[in-house]
Scaffold this active site. Structure first.
Site, PDB file in Angstrom:
ATOM      1  CB  THR A 109      -0.899  -0.044   1.267  1.00  0.00           C
ATOM      2  OG1 THR A 109      -1.563  -1.291   1.267  1.00  0.00           O
ATOM      3  CG2 THR A 109      -1.863   1.088   1.366  1.00  0.00           C
TER       4      THR A 109
ATOM      5  CB  THR B 221      -3.226  -0.956  -1.536  1.00  0.00           C
ATOM      6  OG1 THR B 221      -2.487  -2.092  -1.138  1.00  0.00           O
ATOM      7  CG2 THR B 221      -4.704  -1.298  -1.514  1.00  0.00           C
TER       8      THR B 221
ATOM      9  CD  GLN C 125      -6.552  -4.815  -1.604  1.00  0.00           C
ATOM     10  OE1 GLN C 125      -6.096  -4.846  -0.467  1.00  0.00           O
ATOM     11  NE2 GLN C 125      -5.896  -4.293  -2.615  1.00  0.00           N
TER      12      GLN C 125
ATOM     13  CB  SER D 201      -9.674  -1.152   3.167  1.00  0.00           C
ATOM     14  OG  SER D 201      -8.488  -0.414   3.143  1.00  0.00           O
ATOM     15  CB  SER D 202      -6.443  -0.940   7.662  1.00  0.00           C
ATOM     16  OG  SER D 202      -6.853  -2.141   8.234  1.00  0.00           O
TER      17      SER D 202
ATOM     18  N   GLY E 145       0.587  -0.050   5.411  1.00  0.00           N
ATOM     19  CA  GLY E 145       1.003  -1.025   6.427  1.00  0.00           C
ATOM     20  C   GLY E 145      -0.163  -1.786   7.037  1.00  0.00           C
ATOM     21  N   GLY E 146      -1.201  -2.090   6.235  1.00  0.00           N
ATOM     22  CA  GLY E 146      -2.338  -2.869   6.746  1.00  0.00           C
ATOM     23  C   GLY E 146      -2.935  -2.194   7.979  1.00  0.00           C
TER      24      GLY E 146
HETATM   25  N1  GLY Z   1      -4.787  -4.019   1.732  1.00  0.00           N
HETATM   26  C1  GLY Z   1      -4.597  -3.277   2.903  1.00  0.00           C
HETATM   27  C2  GLY Z   1      -5.817  -2.553   3.315  1.00  0.00           C
HETATM   28  O1  GLY Z   1      -6.601  -2.171   2.466  1.00  0.00           O
HETATM   29  O2  GLY Z   1      -6.022  -2.367   4.489  1.00  0.00           O
END
Ligand code: GLY
Length: 572
Positions: free
Chosen positions: A382, A400, A421, A453-454, A474-475
């Protein structure tokens, strides 16, 4: 007799060495920061930031600059993001309006909840690598929508310079080289990927070598010449569909034709006299940054920061834990799951704040129950780009392909890294994804649904004027990075350079461990351990970009994360 320098000389040399070290640290710290009175863009790659500044030079605004940067990142940073992935775009336009464009990937029509089970057991290799891992990419449509609605330049004008970089190549840096090295085994499984990202002898590109991507250049040029229709309704979609069919995938050309961006209503909350604008579900970012801020607002963090910063860290970590427990249960695509608005209710936050013991880490067994949870809902690896201009346009894009090089698939001839994803869905209850996140029914796979998503693109207003934007990669650490940068700026008055550069900490409820970034003092670790936290020391806690604006001096300050290469810059 051996020479022994006088004591004073040794002390003086020591002092000079100390001052030089401090000075070089300060210089190093400041090299990730830039100032301009006109505008600013910050990203993880100098070539991408330069493309943003070139868009400003061509008469573009912050929206044009941000999209030029994003398109270039799809070439020089394609292990993180690109048009084979998705994004969230948060915009505050010069007239004070707010927009949230959802370009998140969508599950193909043939997707189903058990598609990642093998012999009845969840198999995350299927959701992370290969043809089943990808959702229908949304980034390109969202980029185009942002420019068409809010930019000043033509979309094709922003695509062509990125095509040129793909055509002529760029010099691979150590960061890029290390990503290829780390994934080379999987990249080699797919002939299209192998041809692009590995050298003819099969070895990974090394730092200092030039990477040319002719197929990607052609794809970008087709988009510039024929429009995004070529991608979603034309040859690109047809070629993806054909490859998927031949290789065990389920995505079809029709899935591409059906893809739509969604205009969402930003999540707005307040924090100590500021308005915090975040991205709504299917991002969990806006909701949980707001929720954690609401919880910690019940504590005098600035005072704890002075009297005992470890208590401050503990309070924030406990609030993170409580919010992530809620995330795992309640959050999903709001078009499919009922995500309660009460998660960002100040009274609910007060109730959660009361659970925090100032002296000891708690065990959070399960999620909470926010008010009105059966009636009031959100209607629905991301990279982050921050951009702003003096007209008052502010943009925060988090984009991302999910983990490094996404699904590892580049379809022969197309040059585009396809995302993975689908792994951000909860592939089975309690099965952690690549980021260790667990989820529930709200985030189960369904056709046409967007994985949770984060990503947390955020814009902050004071007296209704934008003063800061921040976002991260970073997730789940995205949420906590945005949170810490916000607290550090608002509660402690830190500069954006420090707010982003200083060591971080992170808790995501499950697994029950407090991540402490290397660089935090040893006594911090000891103190938090003594409070009952299970500590995990990590080299890095994500990558964050941000911009602040000082209305007094009318100056933008931009910062990229000093943990990785990058650049912040504005027009002179
Ligand atoms: N792929 C990471 C997020 O969307 O949180």
């Amino acid at each position: 007799m051996p020479f022994s320098p006088p004591r004073q000389l040794l002390i003086a040399c020591g002092l000079v060495a100390f001052l030089l070290t401090v000075n070089s640290l300060l210089v190093a710290q400041q090299s990730h920061v830039a100032k301009s009175k006109k505008n600013m863009v910050a990203s993880v790659h100098p070539l991408a930031t330069d493309a943003g500044v070139a868009a400003f030079e061509a008469g573009g605004n912050a929206i044009d600059a941000a999209i030029a940067t994003a398109l270039t990142l799809g070439v020089v940073d394609n292990f993180n993001s690109g048009i084979g992935g998705g994004c969230f775009i948060l915009i505050r336009t010069a007239d004070g309006k707010l927009f949230a464009i959802d370009g998140r990937e969508m599950a193909p029509a043939a997707a189903h909840r058990d598609m990642f089970l093998k012999d009845g057991k969840p198999d995350s290799s299927l959701s992370q690598i290969g043809p089943l891992a990808s959702g229908v990419p949304g980034a390109l449509k969202a980029f185009e929508a942002a420019v068409k609605r809010h930019g000043k330049l033509r979309f094709s004008q922003l695509v062509r310079p990125a095509a040129k970089i793909a055509e002529n190549g760029f010099i691979v840096d150590e960061n890029y080289a290390s990503r290829i090295r780390a994934t080379a085994k999987h990249l080699a499984k797919f002939p299209g990927t192998k041809k692009v990202l590995l050298k003819p002898d099969g070895s990974p590109y090394r730092s200092g070598e030039r990477l040319i991507q002719k197929d990607l250049a052609n794809t970008y040029r087709q988009i510039a010449d024929k429009g995004t229709d070529w991608f979603y309704n034309g040859d690109f979609a047809a070629q993806v569909g054909a490859w998927m069919k031949a290789n065990g995938g389920i995505m079809t050309a029709k899935d591409f034709a059906n893809y739509k961006t969604v205009d969402r209503k930003p999540v707005v909350t307040t924090y100590r006299g500021h308005k915090i604008i975040g991205f709504p579900p299917p991002s969990s970012g806006g909701v949980h940054v707001a929720q954690i801020l609401n919880i910690v607002e019940n504590f005098d963090l600035a005072n704890y920061q002075k009297s005992d910063p470890n208590v401050m860290r503990h309070i924030v970590a406990e609030a993170m834990k409580l919010a992530f427990a809620d995330r795992a249960y309640w959050l999903g695509d709001p078009d499919f799951a009922k995500v309660p608005r009460g998660l960002i209710d100040k009274q609910y936050a007060k109730k959660l704040a009361k659970k925090i013991d100032l002296n000891a880490a708690s065990i959070v067994k399960s999620h909470g129950t926010p008010p009105r949870s059966d009636t009031e809902f959100f209607s629905r690896h991301t990279t982050h780009i921050a951009a702003a201009d003096s007209a008052g346009n502010w943009v925060a894009i988090t984009s991302t392909v999910n983990t490094t090089f996404g699904s590892k698939v580049i379809i022969p001839g197309l040059g585009v890294v396809m995302n993975n994803q689908m792994d951000d869905f909860s592939i089975a209850p309690g099965t952690p994804n690549a980021f260790g996140l667990v989820g529930a029914e709200a985030n189960a796979v369904q056709p046409g649904k967007r994985p949770l998503s984060s990503m947390s693109p955020t814009i902050i207003l004071k007296d209704d004027q934008p003063i800061m934007t921040v976002g991260a990669a970073g997730g789940p650490k995205i949420i906590t990075q945005v949170l810490l940068a916000t607290i550090r700026r608002i509660d402690f008055g830190m500069s954006i350079g420090d707010a982003i550069g200083r060591p971080r900490w992170h808790h995501q409820w499950s697994p029950n461990r407090l991540l402490i970034e290397k660089g935090n003092a040893k006594d911090t670790i000891e103190k938090l351990k003594s409070m009952g936290h299970k500590i995990y020391v990590s080299k890095s806690a994500g990558v964050c970009q941000g911009i602040t604006y000082d209305p007094q001096t009318k100056t933008f300050t931009g910062a990229h994360d000093p943990r990785v290469p990058g650049k912040a810059a504005g027009q002179k």
